[in-house]
Design a protein around this motif. Structure first.
Motif, PDB file in Angstrom:
ATOM      1  N   ILE A  65       0.845  -1.199   0.000  1.00  0.00           N
ATOM      2  CA  ILE A  65       0.000   0.000   0.000  1.00  0.00           C
ATOM      3  C   ILE A  65       0.879   1.248   0.000  1.00  0.00           C
ATOM      4  O   ILE A  65       0.584   2.236  -0.688  1.00  0.00           O
ATOM      5  CB  ILE A  65      -0.967  -0.023   1.193  1.00  0.00           C
ATOM      6  N   GLY A  66       1.979   1.214   0.744  1.00  0.00           N
ATOM      7  CA  GLY A  66       2.914   2.330   0.704  1.00  0.00           C
ATOM      8  C   GLY A  66       3.525   2.516  -0.671  1.00  0.00           C
ATOM      9  O   GLY A  66       3.719   3.649  -1.134  1.00  0.00           O
ATOM     10  N   MET A  67       3.820   1.410  -1.356  1.00  0.00           N
ATOM     11  CA  MET A  67       4.342   1.498  -2.716  1.00  0.00           C
ATOM     12  C   MET A  67       3.320   2.144  -3.638  1.00  0.00           C
ATOM     13  O   MET A  67       3.664   2.968  -4.496  1.00  0.00           O
ATOM     14  CB  MET A  67       4.716   0.110  -3.207  1.00  0.00           C
ATOM     15  N   ALA A  68       2.051   1.779  -3.455  1.00  0.00           N
ATOM     16  CA  ALA A  68       0.996   2.372  -4.274  1.00  0.00           C
ATOM     17  C   ALA A  68       0.853   3.865  -3.999  1.00  0.00           C
ATOM     18  O   ALA A  68       0.651   4.668  -4.925  1.00  0.00           O
ATOM     19  CB  ALA A  68      -0.331   1.656  -4.018  1.00  0.00           C
ATOM     20  N   GLU A  69       0.960   4.249  -2.739  1.00  0.00           N
ATOM     21  CA  GLU A  69       0.894   5.673  -2.401  1.00  0.00           C
ATOM     22  C   GLU A  69       2.052   6.445  -3.045  1.00  0.00           C
ATOM     23  O   GLU A  69       1.872   7.562  -3.529  1.00  0.00           O
ATOM     24  CB  GLU A  69       0.901   5.861  -0.884  1.00  0.00           C
ATOM     25  N   ARG A  70       3.244   5.851  -3.042  1.00  0.00           N
ATOM     26  CA  ARG A  70       4.391   6.496  -3.693  1.00  0.00           C
ATOM     27  C   ARG A  70       4.115   6.648  -5.182  1.00  0.00           C
ATOM     28  O   ARG A  70       4.436   7.683  -5.786  1.00  0.00           O
ATOM     29  CB  ARG A  70       5.655   5.664  -3.460  1.00  0.00           C
ATOM     30  N   ALA A  71       3.513   5.628  -5.785  1.00  0.00           N
ATOM     31  CA  ALA A  71       3.199   5.687  -7.214  1.00  0.00           C
ATOM     32  C   ALA A  71       2.183   6.786  -7.521  1.00  0.00           C
ATOM     33  O   ALA A  71       2.323   7.514  -8.511  1.00  0.00           O
ATOM     34  CB  ALA A  71       2.667   4.334  -7.686  1.00  0.00           C
ATOM     35  N   ILE A  72       1.156   6.916  -6.667  1.00  0.00           N
ATOM     36  CA  ILE A  72       0.154   7.971  -6.894  1.00  0.00           C
ATOM     37  C   ILE A  72       0.802   9.349  -6.780  1.00  0.00           C
ATOM     38  O   ILE A  72       0.529  10.250  -7.582  1.00  0.00           O
ATOM     39  CB  ILE A  72      -1.012   7.820  -5.893  1.00  0.00           C
ATOM     40  N   GLU A  73       1.664   9.513  -5.774  1.00  0.00           N
ATOM     41  CA  GLU A  73       2.360  10.788  -5.626  1.00  0.00           C
ATOM     42  C   GLU A  73       3.196  11.103  -6.870  1.00  0.00           C
ATOM     43  O   GLU A  73       3.152  12.224  -7.390  1.00  0.00           O
ATOM     44  CB  GLU A  73       3.264  10.740  -4.398  1.00  0.00           C
ATOM     45  N   LEU A  74       3.926  10.107  -7.361  1.00  0.00           N
ATOM     46  CA  LEU A  74       4.750  10.326  -8.550  1.00  0.00           C
ATOM     47  C   LEU A  74       3.890  10.617  -9.775  1.00  0.00           C
ATOM     48  O   LEU A  74       4.246  11.448 -10.621  1.00  0.00           O
ATOM     49  CB  LEU A  74       5.632   9.101  -8.796  1.00  0.00           C
TER      50      LEU A  74
ATOM     51  N   ARG B 222      -1.944  -7.665  -6.971  1.00  0.00           N
ATOM     52  CA  ARG B 222      -2.439  -7.469  -8.336  1.00  0.00           C
ATOM     53  C   ARG B 222      -2.962  -6.047  -8.524  1.00  0.00           C
ATOM     54  O   ARG B 222      -2.799  -5.463  -9.605  1.00  0.00           O
ATOM     55  CB  ARG B 222      -3.507  -8.498  -8.683  1.00  0.00           C
ATOM     56  N   THR B 223      -3.577  -5.484  -7.490  1.00  0.00           N
ATOM     57  CA  THR B 223      -4.071  -4.115  -7.609  1.00  0.00           C
ATOM     58  C   THR B 223      -2.915  -3.122  -7.676  1.00  0.00           C
ATOM     59  O   THR B 223      -2.931  -2.185  -8.487  1.00  0.00           O
ATOM     60  CB  THR B 223      -4.991  -3.774  -6.429  1.00  0.00           C
ATOM     61  N   VAL B 224      -1.908  -3.316  -6.832  1.00  0.00           N
ATOM     62  CA  VAL B 224      -0.762  -2.401  -6.825  1.00  0.00           C
ATOM     63  C   VAL B 224       0.033  -2.527  -8.116  1.00  0.00           C
ATOM     64  O   VAL B 224       0.543  -1.526  -8.640  1.00  0.00           O
ATOM     65  CB  VAL B 224       0.108  -2.659  -5.580  1.00  0.00           C
ATOM     66  N   VAL B 225       0.140  -3.729  -8.653  1.00  0.00           N
ATOM     67  CA  VAL B 225       0.797  -3.899  -9.954  1.00  0.00           C
ATOM     68  C   VAL B 225       0.087  -3.054 -11.010  1.00  0.00           C
ATOM     69  O   VAL B 225       0.724  -2.396 -11.835  1.00  0.00           O
ATOM     70  CB  VAL B 225       0.814  -5.390 -10.365  1.00  0.00           C
ATOM     71  N   GLY B 226      -1.243  -3.046 -10.978  1.00  0.00           N
ATOM     72  CA  GLY B 226      -1.996  -2.241 -11.939  1.00  0.00           C
ATOM     73  C   GLY B 226      -1.740  -0.755 -11.772  1.00  0.00           C
ATOM     74  O   GLY B 226      -1.601  -0.020 -12.762  1.00  0.00           O
ATOM     75  N   ILE B 227      -1.672  -0.294 -10.534  1.00  0.00           N
ATOM     76  CA  ILE B 227      -1.393   1.124 -10.278  1.00  0.00           C
ATOM     77  C   ILE B 227       0.000   1.487 -10.769  1.00  0.00           C
ATOM     78  O   ILE B 227       0.201   2.518 -11.433  1.00  0.00           O
ATOM     79  CB  ILE B 227      -1.561   1.427  -8.780  1.00  0.00           C
ATOM     80  N   LEU B 228       0.975   0.650 -10.466  1.00  0.00           N
ATOM     81  CA  LEU B 228       2.349   0.914 -10.902  1.00  0.00           C
ATOM     82  C   LEU B 228       2.460   0.874 -12.422  1.00  0.00           C
ATOM     83  O   LEU B 228       3.215   1.648 -13.025  1.00  0.00           O
ATOM     84  CB  LEU B 228       3.300  -0.097 -10.273  1.00  0.00           C
ATOM     85  N   ASP B 229       1.707  -0.013 -13.040  1.00  0.00           N
ATOM     86  CA  ASP B 229       1.726  -0.090 -14.502  1.00  0.00           C
ATOM     87  C   ASP B 229       1.244   1.219 -15.113  1.00  0.00           C
ATOM     88  O   ASP B 229       1.831   1.724 -16.092  1.00  0.00           O
ATOM     89  CB  ASP B 229       0.836  -1.257 -14.956  1.00  0.00           C
ATOM     90  N   ARG B 230       0.192   1.800 -14.564  1.00  0.00           N
ATOM     91  CA  ARG B 230      -0.301   3.083 -15.061  1.00  0.00           C
ATOM     92  C   ARG B 230       0.705   4.199 -14.798  1.00  0.00           C
ATOM     93  O   ARG B 230       0.899   5.099 -15.623  1.00  0.00           O
ATOM     94  CB  ARG B 230      -1.637   3.426 -14.396  1.00  0.00           C
TER      95      ARG B 230
END
Length: 404
Positions: free
Chosen positions: A271-280, A347-355
């Motif tokens: 979840i922290g990785m996903a938050e970093r991705a959203i910030e970026l 799988r959800t975080v992979v999708g966020i990082l992919d975007r």
């Protein structure tokens, strides 16, 4: 369930967020530059040791252990938001706070199942961050998604166990400070109960017959910060019988006890990785123009960011619920929820990082931004600690059983 963090969690969150801003994020580029000058790629850059000393000085150390005798004494619910914060810099922050896998799981095993001598010899230096460790279960020649398949043989000869087998993707084994392996193998390969055939033994790295053969890459990355992922050969390696953890035949049960907390810790950090991705994503969207307007004004980009925010909020609630259930009804009582987050989160975080990678274009797949490495780590967690399909099978069978 109370959605508010308690006072201790809020206080630790504030300190950890400040530690990240003041020390960890600035150290990311420094660590990268220092690593290029090291004589061995598996050594810690000097800045990592500085981070560890600072984290310990600030009391941000061993936060993961619920046993107050050894760790911070936090519940899973208290630790969840802290692990999320460290997940924003997964290469540095977990190691800096002595909360990095596989050491965390190994410390939990030793704290829960080790005898006093094992705790003194191995748990205490692990808690102090003086050594690293590895957990040797996965094998290349069998489907390790079914842990009963493992073929490593542990036979008893007098006062010794003799270990023979081949393991791979043994995380942490390339690190020069990795001093001890927890090895899972079969002490009773012909036993009638396939879940009582396995045992776990402690094997020091310098034991004759132990060969760390090579580093295994993950999507091309060698994962230096976590000590790599090695192929390890055990060729008639001998250890005292006193190195047995728990009892003969208890290895499968110990593995399950170890993997429950490990799975939720991974999901917290994801979840922290996903938050970093959203910030970026947001920073990129407001700083780049395409076709006459900012990326932030492009409808497709807005949809990506909105969908990512919704998904993260859903995941966080499910992870927090799981942590709360583990605290209140135990890991067995939270089995369904642990499997649900293990399926949904990677799988959800992979999708966020992919975007996010798509939004950064060529930069997204480069070494200049953390997204590609974050993606590799998140995608790997769809396999690690049990592939998604195994958890889906088990969860579905439990649901169907209600109607039989």
């Amino acid at each position: 369930m109370d959605f508010a963090f308690d006072a201790r969690t809020e206080e630790l969150r504030a300190r950890l967020l400040a530690f990240m801003d003041e020390h960890v994020y600035p150290a990311e580029q420094v660590a990268h530059e220092q690593r290029e000058r090291l004589s061995s790629p598996w050594e810690n850059p000097p800045v990592v040791e500085e981070l560890k000393a600072e984290a310990r000085r600030q009391g941000l150390w061993n936060l993961f252990l619920p046993d107050a005798e050894y760790g911070a004494g936090l519940t899973n619910l208290q630790y969840a938001p802290l692990a999320e914060i460290t997940g924003r810099s997964p290469q540095l922050a977990p190691t800096a706070t002595n909360c990095a896998a596989p050491d965390t799981g190994n410390m939990e095993v030793l704290a829960q199942f080790g005898d006093e001598q094992q705790k003194k010899q191995w748990l205490e230096p692990l808690l102090a961050g003086e050594i690293r460790s590895a957990f040797a279960m996965t094998e290349p020649d069998v489907a390790s998604s079914d842990a009963t398949n493992i073929t490593t043989h542990i036979r008893r000869e007098g006062d010794e166990y003799v270990i023979t087998g081949r393991k791979w993707y043994i995380s942490g084994a390339m690190h020069p400070d990795c001093a001890i392996f927890i090895v899972m193998g079969k002490t009773d390969p012909d036993g009638p109960d396939i879940r009582r055939q396995q045992s776990m033994v402690l094997v020091p790295r310098d034991t004759p017959g132990v060969t760390v053969k090579r580093a295994m890459r993950v999507f091309g990355y060698e994962d230096h910060y976590h000590g790599g992922h090695a192929e390890v050969i055990f060729d008639e390696a001998r250890v005292p019988v006193s190195n047995l953890i728990g009892e003969e035949g208890g290895g499968f049960a110990i593995a399950q006890a170890r993997l429950g907390p490990g799975r939720i810790h991974h999901c917290m950090r994801l979840i922290g990785m996903a938050e970093r991705a959203i910030e970026l994503m947001c920073r990129r969207a407001v700083s780049r123009d395409a076709f006459g307007k900012a990326l932030a004004q492009q409808g497709v980009v807005q949809n990506w960011i909105a969908d990512a925010r919704v998904a993260v909020e859903q995941l966080r609630l499910l992870v927090l619920k799981t942590a709360w259930m583990m605290d209140t009804v135990g890991n067995r009582g939270a089995h369904t929820e642990i499997q649900a987050i293990k399926i949904a989160t990677p799988r959800t975080v992979v999708g966020i990082l992919d975007r996010a990678i798509q939004l950064y274009g060529a930069g997204g797949v480069s070494q200049d931004f953390p997204l590609a490495e974050l993606y590799a780590g998140a995608r790997t967690l769809m396999i690690a600690d049990g592939p998604d399909e195994v958890h889906q099978r088990s969860l579905a069978r439990r649901e169907i059983k209600k109607y039989l």
